[in-house]
Design a protein around this motif. Structure first.
Motif, mmCIF file in Angstrom:
data_model
loop_
_atom_site.group_PDB
_atom_site.id
_atom_site.type_symbol
_atom_site.label_atom_id
_atom_site.label_comp_id
_atom_site.label_asym_id
_atom_site.label_seq_id
_atom_site.Cartn_x
_atom_site.Cartn_y
_atom_site.Cartn_z
ATOM 1 N N TYR A 97 24.347 -22.877 -62.504
ATOM 2 C CA TYR A 97 22.912 -22.598 -62.444
ATOM 3 C C TYR A 97 22.301 -23.047 -63.773
ATOM 4 O O TYR A 97 22.680 -22.545 -64.830
ATOM 5 N N ILE A 98 21.384 -24.004 -63.711
ATOM 6 C CA ILE A 98 20.744 -24.530 -64.903
ATOM 7 C C ILE A 98 19.297 -24.045 -64.959
ATOM 8 O O ILE A 98 18.524 -24.277 -64.023
ATOM 9 N N PHE A 103 10.882 -30.994 -50.487
ATOM 10 C CA PHE A 103 12.329 -31.026 -50.738
ATOM 11 C C PHE A 103 13.104 -31.005 -49.421
ATOM 12 O O PHE A 103 12.712 -30.320 -48.480
ATOM 13 N N LYS A 104 14.213 -31.706 -49.389
ATOM 14 C CA LYS A 104 15.129 -31.623 -48.253
ATOM 15 C C LYS A 104 16.205 -30.568 -48.496
ATOM 16 O O LYS A 104 16.916 -30.187 -47.573
ATOM 17 N N ILE A 105 16.352 -30.130 -49.752
ATOM 18 C CA ILE A 105 17.312 -29.093 -50.097
ATOM 19 C C ILE A 105 16.620 -27.724 -50.048
ATOM 20 O O ILE A 105 15.389 -27.642 -50.060
ATOM 21 N N PRO A 106 17.385 -26.629 -49.992
ATOM 22 C CA PRO A 106 16.760 -25.299 -49.949
ATOM 23 C C PRO A 106 15.942 -25.002 -51.205
ATOM 24 O O PRO A 106 16.346 -25.344 -52.323
ATOM 25 N N VAL A 107 14.780 -24.368 -51.011
ATOM 26 C CA VAL A 107 13.921 -23.925 -52.109
ATOM 27 C C VAL A 107 13.624 -22.443 -51.905
ATOM 28 O O VAL A 107 13.071 -22.057 -50.876
ATOM 29 N N ASP A 108 14.003 -21.626 -52.877
ATOM 30 C CA ASP A 108 13.666 -20.198 -52.852
ATOM 31 C C ASP A 108 12.424 -20.007 -53.708
ATOM 32 O O ASP A 108 12.444 -20.257 -54.920
ATOM 33 N N SER A 118 32.028 -32.627 -61.967
ATOM 34 C CA SER A 118 32.632 -32.122 -60.726
ATOM 35 C C SER A 118 32.316 -30.654 -60.441
ATOM 36 O O SER A 118 33.149 -29.911 -59.927
ATOM 37 N N ALA A 119 31.084 -30.224 -60.791
ATOM 38 C CA ALA A 119 30.657 -28.879 -60.406
ATOM 39 C C ALA A 119 30.635 -28.756 -58.894
ATOM 40 O O ALA A 119 30.332 -29.722 -58.180
ATOM 41 N N ASN A 120 30.967 -27.576 -58.389
ATOM 42 C CA ASN A 120 30.965 -27.365 -56.939
ATOM 43 C C ASN A 120 29.550 -27.401 -56.375
ATOM 44 O O ASN A 120 29.306 -27.983 -55.315
ATOM 45 N N VAL A 139 19.320 -37.040 -58.067
ATOM 46 C CA VAL A 139 20.274 -36.940 -59.161
ATOM 47 C C VAL A 139 21.369 -35.911 -58.873
ATOM 48 O O VAL A 139 22.394 -35.893 -59.551
ATOM 49 N N GLY A 140 21.148 -35.019 -57.855
ATOM 50 C CA GLY A 140 22.258 -34.172 -57.428
ATOM 51 C C GLY A 140 22.003 -32.683 -57.328
ATOM 52 O O GLY A 140 22.945 -31.914 -57.120
ATOM 53 N N ALA A 141 20.754 -32.211 -57.434
ATOM 54 C CA ALA A 141 20.476 -30.780 -57.278
ATOM 55 C C ALA A 141 20.762 -30.347 -55.848
ATOM 56 O O ALA A 141 20.436 -31.056 -54.891
ATOM 57 N N ASP A 142 21.377 -29.174 -55.680
ATOM 58 C CA ASP A 142 21.705 -28.643 -54.360
ATOM 59 C C ASP A 142 20.720 -27.583 -53.887
ATOM 60 O O ASP A 142 20.590 -27.344 -52.685
#
Length: 322
Positions: free
Chosen positions: A57-58, A141-146, A84-86, A122-125
């Motif tokens: 978590y950044i 965003f196509k990734i989840p946003v809380d 190689s962070a999960n 760039v790789g945010a999940d």
């Protein structure tokens, strides 16, 4: 293969104190990292511990220096990805470019969408943020946003002031829906300012106050303030309409220097803000109260990490967060 389940919190240079608050709430150490700013403006970041197969978590607001903050955040995500962070979850308390949410004049960029594409590519999940200027930005965003809300935290702190005969005031029609949430939480009526913004000068003209404010104390609510122009103009309009003491609750305050002095000279008795953006060291604490939302984000991180629902945090937050 067994997954490593410990939470790893890292911080960018913009949100060090905020990330420390998160780690204190979760009772975990801060991840080891390094940021170097070179003389020509170049930024270097390094993760100084193993994160292979870890959920990282950044924490980084896109705030007081949005261009530098954004580029640094992109570098952090890339560093975690290459290590190689999960998973990589971006904790972004304030997203400055959320103001660029639409193409409302010819030949302009939809800046929030550009930022969303960059963070994803760039790789945010996952993204965790608070009080976006427009909720539909989640759809960029196509990734989840809380999308968390400062309202319950600010209202809980405001109630401790014991202000009676209160009316909640939205600075414009666009924020009226959120102002209604404030009024419902505080069980008071709502009024709306009729605001006209002619250009990009950060100054807006208040044309009228819609609602009964005469003889009442007023609470102006807004998502952010850069120059305090809107809330000060609303405050002046409220005084002209016969309002008594005037307060404000603002999720993201970027006041500093001359704009801070401008606020001190305004009719607003007290303003409550969050620590989503680092506040100046010399603020007058009698006029500006900083309410930490780091525990709110920490609770969201804990729930996300343990695959639990975050929905409860949208309207009713645990007592431990206040």
């Amino acid at each position: 293969m067994e997954r490593h389940t410990e939470i790893k919190i890292f911080t960018g240079s913009e949100s060090v104190k905020f990330a420390q608050g998160i780690c204190e709430y979760l009772n975990i150490p801060m991840g080891k990292s390094q940021v170097i700013k070179f003389s020509e403006g170049n930024t270097f970041v390094k993760v100084e511990e193993t994160v292979r197969d870890k959920d990282c978590y950044i924490v980084q607001s896109i705030g007081s220096n949005p261009n530098d903050n954004l580029v640094e955040l992109l570098f952090w995500i890339d560093a975690f990805k290459r290590a190689s962070a999960n998973s990589i979850t971006v904790i972004m308390p304030y997203f400055s470019y959320a103001k660029g949410d639409k193409k409302d004049e010819p030949r302009v960029s939809i800046r929030a969408r550009v930022c969303a594409d960059a963070l994803e590519s760039v790789g945010a999940d996952r993204i965790v943020t608070m009080d976006l200027h427009a909720p539909q930005i989640q759809g960029f965003f196509k990734i989840p946003v809380d999308h968390l809300f400062a309202m319950p935290v600010l209202c809980s702190h405001f109630k401790q002031l014991g202000v009676q005969d209160l009316v909640v005031v939205s600075p414009d029609a666009g924020y009226a829906k959120t102002a209604r949430h404030y009024s419902n939480f505080l069980q008071v009526p709502v009024a709306i300012g009729d605001k006209n913004r002619k250009d990009h000068s950060e100054q807006a003209e208040i044309l009228e106050i819609i609602g009964d404010v005469k003889g009442k104390n007023a609470l102006i609510v807004d998502d952010f303030t850069l120059s305090a122009g809107s809330i000060i103009n609303v405050a002046k309009g409220l005084k002209e309409k016969g309002a008594k003491d005037i307060y404000a609750c603002v999720s993201h305050s970027l006041l500093k220097g001359e704009t801070l002095e401008k606020f001190y000279n305004s009719p607003i008795k007290k303003m409550l803000v969050t620590d989503s953006v680092t506040q100046p060291q010399n603020i007058d604490k009698d006029r500006i109260e900083v309410c930490s939302v780091a525990p709110l984000f920490a609770e969201a991180i804990k729930r996300i990490h343990h695959r639990e629902s975050v929905t409860e945090l949208f309207d009713k937050i645990p007592d431990s967060v206040i």
